[in-house]
Design a protein around this motif. Structure first.
Motif, PDB file in Angstrom:
ATOM      1  N   GLY A  52      -5.002   1.074  52.091  1.00 28.39           N
ATOM      2  CA  GLY A  52      -4.189  -0.095  52.441  1.00 28.39           C
ATOM      3  C   GLY A  52      -4.995  -1.371  52.437  1.00 28.39           C
ATOM      4  N   ALA A  53      -6.237  -1.301  52.937  1.00 29.65           N
ATOM      5  CA  ALA A  53      -7.095  -2.486  52.943  1.00 29.65           C
ATOM      6  C   ALA A  53      -7.484  -2.887  51.521  1.00 29.65           C
ATOM      7  CB  ALA A  53      -8.346  -2.224  53.772  1.00 29.65           C
ATOM      8  N   LEU A  54      -7.744  -1.908  50.669  1.00 28.01           N
ATOM      9  CA  LEU A  54      -8.167  -2.213  49.304  1.00 28.01           C
ATOM     10  C   LEU A  54      -7.020  -2.749  48.441  1.00 28.01           C
ATOM     11  CD1 LEU A  54     -10.502   0.829  48.591  1.00 28.01           C
ATOM     12  CD2 LEU A  54     -11.181  -1.546  48.986  1.00 28.01           C
ATOM     13  N   LEU A  55      -5.814  -2.309  48.697  1.00 26.22           N
ATOM     14  CA  LEU A  55      -4.688  -2.703  47.857  1.00 26.22           C
ATOM     15  C   LEU A  55      -3.976  -3.964  48.338  1.00 26.22           C
ATOM     16  CD1 LEU A  55      -3.104   0.759  47.013  1.00 26.22           C
ATOM     17  CD2 LEU A  55      -4.644  -0.637  45.620  1.00 26.22           C
ATOM     18  N   THR A  56      -4.337  -4.468  49.508  1.00 24.86           N
ATOM     19  CA  THR A  56      -3.693  -5.669  50.026  1.00 24.86           C
ATOM     20  C   THR A  56      -4.237  -6.886  49.293  1.00 24.86           C
ATOM     21  OG1 THR A  56      -3.437  -4.664  52.202  1.00 24.86           O
ATOM     22  CG2 THR A  56      -3.267  -7.046  52.082  1.00 24.86           C
ATOM     23  N   GLU A  57      -3.328  -7.653  48.712  1.00 25.15           N
ATOM     24  CA  GLU A  57      -3.699  -8.853  47.971  1.00 25.15           C
ATOM     25  C   GLU A  57      -2.909 -10.042  48.484  1.00 25.15           C
ATOM     26  OE1 GLU A  57      -3.041  -8.250  43.853  1.00 25.15           O
ATOM     27  OE2 GLU A  57      -4.527  -6.650  43.686  1.00 25.15           O
ATOM     28  N   SER A  58      -3.448 -11.204  48.243  1.00 20.83           N
ATOM     29  CA  SER A  58      -2.771 -12.430  48.612  1.00 20.83           C
ATOM     30  C   SER A  58      -1.610 -12.680  47.655  1.00 20.83           C
ATOM     31  CB  SER A  58      -3.754 -13.604  48.564  1.00 20.83           C
ATOM     32  OG  SER A  58      -3.082 -14.803  48.868  1.00 20.83           O
ATOM     33  N   GLU A  59      -0.498 -13.126  48.212  1.00 20.95           N
ATOM     34  CA  GLU A  59       0.665 -13.414  47.374  1.00 20.95           C
ATOM     35  C   GLU A  59       0.624 -14.834  46.817  1.00 20.95           C
ATOM     36  OE1 GLU A  59       4.229 -12.489  49.484  1.00 20.95           O
ATOM     37  OE2 GLU A  59       3.626 -10.425  49.829  1.00 20.95           O
ATOM     38  N   GLY A  60      -0.282 -15.629  47.326  1.00 18.55           N
ATOM     39  CA  GLY A  60      -0.400 -17.000  46.843  1.00 18.55           C
ATOM     40  C   GLY A  60      -1.094 -17.856  47.872  1.00 18.55           C
ATOM     41  N   PRO A  61      -1.196 -19.146  47.617  1.00 17.71           N
ATOM     42  CA  PRO A  61      -1.909 -20.021  48.547  1.00 17.71           C
ATOM     43  C   PRO A  61      -1.201 -20.189  49.896  1.00 17.71           C
ATOM     44  CG  PRO A  61      -1.038 -21.276  46.682  1.00 17.71           C
ATOM     45  CD  PRO A  61      -0.776 -19.836  46.418  1.00 17.71           C
ATOM     46  N   TRP A  62       0.070 -19.839  49.969  1.00 14.58           N
ATOM     47  CA  TRP A  62       0.806 -19.950  51.227  1.00 14.58           C
ATOM     48  C   TRP A  62       0.639 -18.730  52.130  1.00 14.58           C
ATOM     49  CZ3 TRP A  62       2.796 -19.000  46.432  1.00 14.58           C
ATOM     50  CH2 TRP A  62       3.371 -17.749  46.247  1.00 14.58           C
ATOM     51  N   VAL A  66      -3.077 -12.686  54.978  1.00 18.47           N
ATOM     52  CA  VAL A  66      -3.691 -11.620  54.203  1.00 18.47           C
ATOM     53  C   VAL A  66      -5.060 -11.232  54.767  1.00 18.47           C
ATOM     54  CG1 VAL A  66      -4.725 -13.161  52.484  1.00 18.47           C
ATOM     55  CG2 VAL A  66      -4.192 -10.816  51.875  1.00 18.47           C
ATOM     56  N   THR A  67      -5.835 -12.179  55.226  1.00 19.35           N
ATOM     57  CA  THR A  67      -7.160 -11.866  55.773  1.00 19.35           C
ATOM     58  C   THR A  67      -7.037 -11.017  57.029  1.00 19.35           C
ATOM     59  OG1 THR A  67      -7.998 -13.944  54.885  1.00 19.35           O
ATOM     60  CG2 THR A  67      -9.339 -12.857  56.549  1.00 19.35           C
ATOM     61  N   ASP A  68      -6.129 -11.401  57.905  1.00 19.23           N
ATOM     62  CA  ASP A  68      -5.926 -10.612  59.130  1.00 19.23           C
ATOM     63  C   ASP A  68      -5.407  -9.215  58.813  1.00 19.23           C
ATOM     64  OD1 ASP A  68      -6.736 -12.740  60.677  1.00 19.23           O
ATOM     65  OD2 ASP A  68      -4.691 -13.490  60.991  1.00 19.23           O
ATOM     66  N   THR A  69      -4.532  -9.105  57.816  1.00 18.57           N
ATOM     67  CA  THR A  69      -3.991  -7.803  57.434  1.00 18.57           C
ATOM     68  C   THR A  69      -5.080  -6.880  56.916  1.00 18.57           C
ATOM     69  OG1 THR A  69      -1.876  -8.847  56.885  1.00 18.57           O
ATOM     70  CG2 THR A  69      -2.292  -6.652  55.987  1.00 18.57           C
ATOM     71  N   VAL A  70      -5.925  -7.396  56.028  1.00 19.65           N
ATOM     72  CA  VAL A  70      -7.002  -6.587  55.466  1.00 19.65           C
ATOM     73  C   VAL A  70      -7.977  -6.171  56.556  1.00 19.65           C
ATOM     74  CG1 VAL A  70      -9.030  -6.697  53.961  1.00 19.65           C
ATOM     75  CG2 VAL A  70      -6.822  -7.483  53.133  1.00 19.65           C
ATOM     76  N   VAL A 114     -17.054  -3.099  53.871  1.00 16.50           N
ATOM     77  CA  VAL A 114     -17.221  -4.003  52.720  1.00 16.50           C
ATOM     78  C   VAL A 114     -15.931  -4.763  52.451  1.00 16.50           C
ATOM     79  CG1 VAL A 114     -17.558  -4.037  50.212  1.00 16.50           C
ATOM     80  CG2 VAL A 114     -19.123  -2.749  51.662  1.00 16.50           C
ATOM     81  N   ARG A 115     -14.798  -4.082  52.536  1.00 17.56           N
ATOM     82  CA  ARG A 115     -13.523  -4.773  52.304  1.00 17.56           C
ATOM     83  C   ARG A 115     -13.227  -5.773  53.417  1.00 17.56           C
ATOM     84  NH1 ARG A 115     -10.311  -6.998  48.726  1.00 17.56           N
ATOM     85  NH2 ARG A 115      -8.139  -6.887  49.316  1.00 17.56           N
TER      86      ARG A 115
END
Length: 122
Positions: A52-62, A66-70, A114-115
């Motif tokens: 889940g941490a590796l596959l979480t990506e930002s959806e955009g600048p808004w 995402v950082t807290d989720t990872v 690392v993630r």
């Protein structure tokens, strides 16, 4: 019949024809398998958190969360794998598992940390 004589079915403890030895080997195997199930179950959960941490990506600048989720996924993975390492240490100490079992939590903890360090920043 005297105690020393018998039917020649075994030498020693009870004349069971060696069934006691086979039962002992099966009991050791079952105990080792049971001791392996607990760390394996924790590794599956920890691996899910790492994935889940590796596959979480930002959806955009808004996307500010995402950082807290990872980092949350990574922290959950680290906690789960520390529990798995503790269970592994207990079973290695009783010689039910071998020392190579420590490699799995080490790799998953390293991947999670690392993630967490290189979490995406929007």
């Amino acid at each position: 019949m005297t105690r020393g004589s018998g039917n020649g079915s075994g030498s020693g403890s009870g004349g069971g024809g060696g069934n006691g030895n086979a039962r002992g080997r099966v009991a050791v195997w079952v105990a080792g398998a049971v001791c392996a199930v607990i760390p394996l179950a924790l590794h599956v959960v920890g691996g899910y958190f790492v994935l889940g941490a590796l596959l979480t990506e930002s959806e955009g600048p808004w996307d500010r969360s995402v950082t807290d989720t990872v980092r949350t996924w990574g922290a959950l993975a680290v906690v789960t794998e520390l529990l798995a390492a503790a269970a592994t240490a207990a079973f290695v100490g009783t010689r039910r598992l071998r020392r190579w079992w420590f490699g799995v939590p080490a790799v998953l903890i390293l991947a999670a940390v690392v993630r967490m360090v290189f979490a995406p920043v929007p």
